[in-house]
Structures are given as C-alpha cells and as structure tokens.
Design a protein around this motif. Structure first.
Motif, PDB file in Angstrom:
ATOM      1  N   ALA A  80     -59.430  97.735  38.776  1.00  0.00           N
ATOM      2  CA  ALA A  80     -59.602  98.870  37.869  1.00  0.00           C
ATOM      3  C   ALA A  80     -58.733 100.059  38.244  1.00  0.00           C
ATOM      4  N   ASP A  81     -58.375 100.151  39.503  1.00  0.00           N
ATOM      5  CA  ASP A  81     -57.588 101.309  39.960  1.00  0.00           C
ATOM      6  C   ASP A  81     -56.440 100.817  40.819  1.00  0.00           C
ATOM      7  N   LYS A  82     -56.632 100.812  42.115  1.00  0.00           N
ATOM      8  CA  LYS A  82     -55.597 100.340  43.027  1.00  0.00           C
ATOM      9  C   LYS A  82     -55.841  98.873  43.374  1.00  0.00           C
ATOM     10  N   PRO A  83     -54.763  98.121  43.658  1.00  0.00           N
ATOM     11  CA  PRO A  83     -54.942  96.721  44.055  1.00  0.00           C
ATOM     12  C   PRO A  83     -55.637  96.639  45.400  1.00  0.00           C
ATOM     13  N   GLY A  84     -56.347  95.577  45.640  1.00  0.00           N
ATOM     14  CA  GLY A  84     -57.055  95.443  46.900  1.00  0.00           C
ATOM     15  C   GLY A  84     -57.664  94.073  47.043  1.00  0.00           C
ATOM     16  N   ASN A  85     -58.871  94.052  47.613  1.00  0.00           N
ATOM     17  CA  ASN A  85     -59.504  92.798  48.007  1.00  0.00           C
ATOM     18  C   ASN A  85     -60.793  92.566  47.224  1.00  0.00           C
ATOM     19  N   CYS A  86     -61.080  91.312  46.983  1.00  0.00           N
ATOM     20  CA  CYS A  86     -62.332  90.886  46.371  1.00  0.00           C
ATOM     21  C   CYS A  86     -62.359  89.369  46.475  1.00  0.00           C
ATOM     22  N   GLY A  87     -63.453  88.765  46.073  1.00  0.00           N
ATOM     23  CA  GLY A  87     -63.517  87.313  46.123  1.00  0.00           C
ATOM     24  C   GLY A  87     -64.706  86.781  45.353  1.00  0.00           C
TER      25      GLY A  87
ATOM     26  N   ASN B  43     -53.099  79.645  49.158  1.00  0.00           N
ATOM     27  CA  ASN B  43     -52.908  78.914  47.904  1.00  0.00           C
ATOM     28  C   ASN B  43     -51.479  78.378  47.817  1.00  0.00           C
ATOM     29  N   LEU B  44     -51.213  77.614  46.770  1.00  0.00           N
ATOM     30  CA  LEU B  44     -49.966  76.864  46.660  1.00  0.00           C
ATOM     31  C   LEU B  44     -48.858  77.586  45.920  1.00  0.00           C
ATOM     32  N   THR B  45     -49.146  78.719  45.301  1.00  0.00           N
ATOM     33  CA  THR B  45     -48.168  79.318  44.397  1.00  0.00           C
ATOM     34  C   THR B  45     -47.936  80.793  44.710  1.00  0.00           C
ATOM     35  N   ASP B  46     -46.866  81.307  44.129  1.00  0.00           N
ATOM     36  CA  ASP B  46     -46.596  82.743  44.111  1.00  0.00           C
ATOM     37  C   ASP B  46     -46.418  83.168  42.656  1.00  0.00           C
ATOM     38  N   GLY B  47     -46.839  84.379  42.355  1.00  0.00           N
ATOM     39  CA  GLY B  47     -46.596  84.907  41.022  1.00  0.00           C
ATOM     40  C   GLY B  47     -47.531  84.417  39.941  1.00  0.00           C
ATOM     41  N   SER B  48     -48.676  83.877  40.325  1.00  0.00           N
ATOM     42  CA  SER B  48     -49.628  83.392  39.318  1.00  0.00           C
ATOM     43  C   SER B  48     -50.431  84.521  38.687  1.00  0.00           C
ATOM     44  N   GLU B  49     -50.543  85.648  39.377  1.00  0.00           N
ATOM     45  CA  GLU B  49     -51.361  86.750  38.885  1.00  0.00           C
ATOM     46  C   GLU B  49     -50.609  87.595  37.857  1.00  0.00           C
TER      47      GLU B  49
ATOM     48  N   GLN C 241     -72.844  82.292  54.193  1.00  0.00           N
ATOM     49  CA  GLN C 241     -72.293  80.959  54.401  1.00  0.00           C
ATOM     50  C   GLN C 241     -71.817  80.403  53.054  1.00  0.00           C
ATOM     51  N   SER C 242     -70.534  80.005  52.975  1.00  0.00           N
ATOM     52  CA  SER C 242     -69.971  79.671  51.675  1.00  0.00           C
ATOM     53  C   SER C 242     -68.526  79.234  51.838  1.00  0.00           C
ATOM     54  N   ILE C 243     -67.897  78.938  50.712  1.00  0.00           N
ATOM     55  CA  ILE C 243     -66.448  78.800  50.617  1.00  0.00           C
ATOM     56  C   ILE C 243     -65.977  79.888  49.668  1.00  0.00           C
ATOM     57  N   GLU C 244     -65.132  80.768  50.172  1.00  0.00           N
ATOM     58  CA  GLU C 244     -64.651  81.872  49.341  1.00  0.00           C
ATOM     59  C   GLU C 244     -63.359  81.491  48.631  1.00  0.00           C
ATOM     60  N   VAL C 245     -63.293  81.834  47.351  1.00  0.00           N
ATOM     61  CA  VAL C 245     -62.044  81.755  46.604  1.00  0.00           C
ATOM     62  C   VAL C 245     -61.532  83.185  46.478  1.00  0.00           C
ATOM     63  N   GLN C 246     -60.419  83.432  47.124  1.00  0.00           N
ATOM     64  CA  GLN C 246     -59.890  84.789  47.252  1.00  0.00           C
ATOM     65  C   GLN C 246     -59.393  85.346  45.912  1.00  0.00           C
ATOM     66  N   MET C 247     -59.653  86.642  45.703  1.00  0.00           N
ATOM     67  CA  MET C 247     -59.101  87.367  44.561  1.00  0.00           C
ATOM     68  C   MET C 247     -58.182  88.502  45.017  1.00  0.00           C
TER      69      MET C 247
END
Length: 243
Positions: A101-108, A173-179, A125-131
């Motif tokens: 919403a504002d500055k880029p950063g971290n979430c998941g 992850n396997l790619t660059d530039g997907s976002e 306890q989990s498997i995180e998919v990074q955002m």
C-alpha cells in the motif's frame, strides 16, 4: 424446412457438451470444485480469523495490525504477528490478490499452520510462501520442511539445512520479474495437494516443492513490517490428488 430447424435445434442442444469437453475449465469436476470455492475474507470484518500478535499479550495500548479498510483486508505491518484462519484445510487452491500500500517490504502467506509461535516466539509452525518485494514465491521452512529440485544449488550446503534457528530455511523461487510494478495488484496462487506445494505469481509458476513434512493446517497472513492490502483470499478445495 422442418428438417433444417430440427437439425439446428439438435446442434444447439449439443453445444454446451462440446464446449465442456474441449475446455477443461468447464469439466464437471472443475465446475464442482469451483462451486465449493469460498472467500476467506467477507469484505467487512475478520470473521473466520484470529489474531496472534505477541505484543498484544501484555500491552493494552498495542494496536491490532490487521484491519479492514474500504472493503480490503489490510496488514499494517506492525506490530509483528499473524492473522490465522480458525479452520484447517487440506488439498486446496488458495488465490490471493495483494499489493504493497505504501513502501515495498515484507509479508507472507503461510500454509499448513499448526503450533503458534514455534519459532522465535513469533512464527507459527508452517511452510511460508514469501510475498516480500522481489522475492515473491520463496519458500521459508518454519519447523516444517519441503524439498525442491536442485536443493543444494538453491538452498545452500546440505549440512546447513534446517527448519529453525540459524539454519538455511529459505528456498528461493525460480524466476525474476514475476511481480507487478509497485502499486499494482499481484495475483498469487498456492496449490497444496498431498505433500506438494506449487506457487504461481501473476500466472507464472515460480516454485514447486514436494515431500513436505506436513499436508494440512491453518492458513495465515503476516504483519512483518510493511503495509499490505488484500482484495482477494479465495480457497477452492481440490477433491482428489492430481497426477
């Protein structure tokens, strides 16, 4: 004339069957699964979820970092914590649309969530998919593990792998530039079937793990420093294991 009319009616009546046969998205199995899809966010409040934010335990002035705003689910980023579904799920497709919403950063987005605060008295306890911006689709192992091809190339030396402490828990992850560019909405799809987890970002396959140490659990979203808006959190059950 009557024969031509009867032939036209016959062809028209058979048309839905022909389309359904040719287009897998309209198969009876997929239609049945789609009918069972449900939004995990009702657009109004946090019904169906609960908040786990350590700072809120003993600080009555601490704000809840998870709110609704203008029909969106919002993670304010701080204080750190997780928004966790009340229910557990197994074999499903999770579709999320999000943006910073504002500055880029971290979430998941965390799948197969179980024991709360299992790591650093914060992460369940989990498997995180990074955002995290420019890292969307990474796996982070949090007291659970998963395997990918080229493990040593992607994760690092095998002797340093682990699921806690200072071990190598990240699988890039396997790619660059997907976002999408900042400010635009990203579409993330996470498919959990059996011991496999697949991740797509904006329709591009970015990660595929297998032999996960867990196959079911709750789902969680993070507050991890950056403000993130969610406009879609849709879960579709997958009725059977795929080949």
């Amino acid at each position: 004339m009557n024969k031509i009319l009867l032939l036209f009616i016959f062809l028209l009546g058979s048309l839905p069957f022909t389309i359904s046969f040719q287009n897998p998205t309209l198969s009876p199995e997929n239609l049945a699964e789609k009918a069972k899809s449900k939004s995990l966010f009702n657009g109004k409040d946090l019904t169906g979820w609960h908040v786990d934010v350590p700072k809120m335990d003993n600080d009555p002035t601490a704000r809840n970092p998870f709110i609704t705003r203008n029909g969106l689910l919002v993670s304010l980023g701080t204080p750190g914590g997780h928004l966790i579904t009340n229910d557990s799920y197994k074999n499903y497709r999770l579709e999320i649309e999000y943006r910073f919403a504002d500055k880029p950063g971290n979430c998941g987005a965390l799948v197969h969530v179980s024991t709360p605060r299992a790591l650093y008295e914060m992460f369940p306890q989990s498997i995180e998919v990074q955002m995290m911006h420019e890292n969307a689709g990474d796996f982070w192992c949090i007291q659970e593990d998963i395997v990918v091809p080229d493990m040593e190339k992607r994760r690092g030396p095998k002797e340093k792998w682990g699921v806690n402490g200072d071990k190598l828990r990240r699988i890039p992850n396997l790619t660059d530039g997907s976002e999408k560019p900042l400010g635009e909405w990203n579409a993330m799809t996470i498919e959990c079937v059996g011991k496999e987890v697949k991740v797509w970002v904006n329709n591009e396959l970015v990660n595929h793990g297998f032999d996960a140490t867990v196959q079911q659990g709750q789902i969680a979203l993070q507050a991890e420093g950056a403000e993130v808006e969610f406009r879609k959190v849709l879960l579709t059950p997958i009725s059977k294991l795929k080949d």
